[in-house]
Write a protein that holds these residues in place. Structure first.
Motif, PDB file in Angstrom:
ATOM      1  N   GLU A 116       0.855  -1.196   0.000  1.00  0.00           N
ATOM      2  CA  GLU A 116       0.000   0.000   0.000  1.00  0.00           C
ATOM      3  C   GLU A 116       0.890   1.245   0.000  1.00  0.00           C
ATOM      4  OE1 GLU A 116      -4.306   0.918   2.102  1.00  0.00           O
ATOM      5  OE2 GLU A 116      -2.661   0.179   3.349  1.00  0.00           O
ATOM      6  N   ASP A 118       0.763   4.136  -1.311  1.00  0.00           N
ATOM      7  CA  ASP A 118       0.191   5.488  -1.299  1.00  0.00           C
ATOM      8  C   ASP A 118      -0.422   5.817   0.058  1.00  0.00           C
ATOM      9  OD1 ASP A 118      -0.349   7.941  -2.471  1.00  0.00           O
ATOM     10  OD2 ASP A 118      -2.299   7.314  -3.254  1.00  0.00           O
ATOM     11  N   THR A 119       0.319   5.566   1.129  1.00  0.00           N
ATOM     12  CA  THR A 119      -0.185   5.795   2.477  1.00  0.00           C
ATOM     13  C   THR A 119       0.914   6.362   3.369  1.00  0.00           C
ATOM     14  OG1 THR A 119       0.411   3.566   3.210  1.00  0.00           O
ATOM     15  CG2 THR A 119      -1.823   3.881   2.341  1.00  0.00           C
ATOM     16  N   TRP A 161      -1.502  16.384  -1.601  1.00  0.00           N
ATOM     17  CA  TRP A 161      -1.341  14.947  -1.426  1.00  0.00           C
ATOM     18  C   TRP A 161      -0.008  14.625  -0.765  1.00  0.00           C
ATOM     19  CZ3 TRP A 161      -5.386  12.293  -1.146  1.00  0.00           C
ATOM     20  CH2 TRP A 161      -6.439  12.357  -2.060  1.00  0.00           C
ATOM     21  N   GLN A 162       1.040  15.322  -1.181  1.00  0.00           N
ATOM     22  CA  GLN A 162       2.349  15.085  -0.560  1.00  0.00           C
ATOM     23  C   GLN A 162       2.293  15.325   0.941  1.00  0.00           C
ATOM     24  OE1 GLN A 162       5.292  17.526  -2.666  1.00  0.00           O
ATOM     25  NE2 GLN A 162       6.223  15.649  -3.429  1.00  0.00           N
ATOM     26  N   ARG A 166       0.541  10.942   0.849  1.00  0.00           N
ATOM     27  CA  ARG A 166       0.037  10.150  -0.276  1.00  0.00           C
ATOM     28  C   ARG A 166       0.932  10.392  -1.501  1.00  0.00           C
ATOM     29  NH1 ARG A 166      -5.485   8.995   0.241  1.00  0.00           N
ATOM     30  NH2 ARG A 166      -5.208   7.850  -1.697  1.00  0.00           N
ATOM     31  N   PRO A 167       2.122   9.800  -1.530  1.00  0.00           N
ATOM     32  CA  PRO A 167       3.083  10.113  -2.594  1.00  0.00           C
ATOM     33  C   PRO A 167       2.656   9.676  -3.990  1.00  0.00           C
ATOM     34  CG  PRO A 167       3.854   8.267  -1.257  1.00  0.00           C
ATOM     35  CD  PRO A 167       2.667   8.841  -0.553  1.00  0.00           C
ATOM     36  N   ILE A 168       1.929   8.570  -4.109  1.00  0.00           N
ATOM     37  CA  ILE A 168       1.525   8.110  -5.440  1.00  0.00           C
ATOM     38  C   ILE A 168       0.461   9.043  -6.016  1.00  0.00           C
ATOM     39  CG2 ILE A 168       0.675   6.173  -6.785  1.00  0.00           C
ATOM     40  CD1 ILE A 168       3.391   5.748  -5.371  1.00  0.00           C
ATOM     41  N   SER A 169      -0.475   9.456  -5.178  1.00  0.00           N
ATOM     42  CA  SER A 169      -1.489  10.420  -5.629  1.00  0.00           C
ATOM     43  C   SER A 169      -0.836  11.737  -6.031  1.00  0.00           C
ATOM     44  CB  SER A 169      -2.513  10.656  -4.517  1.00  0.00           C
ATOM     45  OG  SER A 169      -3.246   9.482  -4.248  1.00  0.00           O
ATOM     46  N   GLU A 171       2.241  12.103  -7.139  1.00  0.00           N
ATOM     47  CA  GLU A 171       2.960  11.856  -8.386  1.00  0.00           C
ATOM     48  C   GLU A 171       2.027  11.947  -9.591  1.00  0.00           C
ATOM     49  OE1 GLU A 171       4.969   8.075 -10.700  1.00  0.00           O
ATOM     50  OE2 GLU A 171       4.836   7.998  -8.505  1.00  0.00           O
ATOM     51  N   ARG A 172       0.815  11.414  -9.443  1.00  0.00           N
ATOM     52  CA  ARG A 172      -0.142  11.464 -10.560  1.00  0.00           C
ATOM     53  C   ARG A 172      -0.506  12.907 -10.905  1.00  0.00           C
ATOM     54  NH1 ARG A 172      -3.114   7.242  -7.520  1.00  0.00           N
ATOM     55  NH2 ARG A 172      -2.449   5.203  -8.300  1.00  0.00           N
ATOM     56  N   ASP A 197      11.866   7.958  -4.608  1.00  0.00           N
ATOM     57  CA  ASP A 197      11.607   6.829  -3.726  1.00  0.00           C
ATOM     58  C   ASP A 197      12.932   6.474  -3.071  1.00  0.00           C
ATOM     59  OD1 ASP A 197      11.682   3.710  -3.297  1.00  0.00           O
ATOM     60  OD2 ASP A 197       9.551   4.228  -3.373  1.00  0.00           O
TER      61      ASP A 197
END
Length: 271
Positions: A116, A118-119, A161-162, A166-169, A171-172, A197
């Motif tokens: 997981e 993005d947490t 988000w950062q 929530r790094p993946i969100s 990044e999007r 990363d």
């Protein structure tokens, strides 16, 4: 805490002694004589996560508070029932680490980051897997205070988000901004920073480095190259990039930020 305040704190941490937990984890991964396998002193910390359902959060918190009475068996059972929960894997790993089951603990930290990503729990697991790196992930710092364009609004959402872990969100959103403005150095820098990363810092540097050639006088490029260099303990390059950011326009807001970072960095990494 604002992005700038957080960056200043990170640099101060680089110059100071690590926190007790990080010291313990660093010691556990270094070469040292065997120690008696007694549980570590005190209790393992409970690591919260705002993205987790309240009932699961309460179950894990109660298990940690009960230490050492049934903590690990309870957390193992929760991990079996919630295999995709970074939060459960992280807290199980902390409990195992306190019980000196170091190999099993690091396996749980890796699982937390994998299942997981993005947490906030995955970000925290990354900290524990890389105890000599600053906590968290480097954040993109914009030139604007308030978004005024579509691209800036997308970037601002990525920043939110950062800051929420929530790094993946993030990044999007940054990638979307770069798609909208493929010639905007700020959007391109954000997209590169969003790729950082701790296991694979080259993903960000491979995108950010070429931007220094494409935009040789862009302060945001130089500033963020310096910032990311701090996360990989390349203090020499951090100083170089921050000084180049200052030289591009000594009176700009970015120059002031770079000067502050240079002053806080001091002599770290020069010996």
């Amino acid at each position: 805490m604002s992005s700038r305040a957080r960056v200043y704190a990170i640099v101060t941490i680089c110059a100071a002694a690590a926190a007790a937990l990080v010291v313990a984890i660093t010691a556990a991964t270094s070469t040292h004589p065997p120690k008696p396998l007694r549980p570590r002193a005190g209790k393992p910390p409970f690591s919260g996560d705002w993205t987790v359902a309240p009932d699961l959060r309460a179950s894990v918190r109660d298990a940690v508070r009960a230490w050492p009475h049934g903590t690990i068996p309870t957390l193992r059972a929760l991990a079996l029932g919630h295999r995709g929960s970074a939060f459960v894997h992280l807290n199980l790993g902390l409990a195992l680490f306190w019980d000196r089951e170091d190999a099993a603990a690091f396996a749980q930290f890796r699982a937390a980051k994998r299942v997981e990503p993005d947490t906030p729990s995955a970000v925290r697991a990354g900290d524990l897997l890389h105890p000599n790196s600053p906590h968290g992930l480097p954040e993109f710092i914009p030139t604007f205070a308030r978004p005024a364009t579509r691209v800036q609004r997308v970037l601002f959402q990525g920043i939110r988000w950062q800051r929420s872990g929530r790094p993946i969100s993030a990044e999007r959103e940054f990638a979307a901004a770069a798609t909208l403005a493929p010639d905007d150095p700020q959007a391109l820098v954000a997209a590169a920073v969003g790729l950082f990363d701790k296991d694979h810092p080259e993903r960000a540097f491979s995108r950010l480095g070429p931007l220094a050639q494409r935009f040789p006088h862009s302060q945001t490029v130089r500033f963020h190259l310096g910032l990311l260099s701090l996360w990989v303990a390349d203090f020499g390059d951090a100083r170089k990039q921050l000084r180049l950011a200052v030289a591009d326009d000594p009176r700009s807001p970015f120059a002031r930020e770079a000067k502050t970072l240079l002053a806080r960095l001091g002599n770290v990494g020069t010996k």
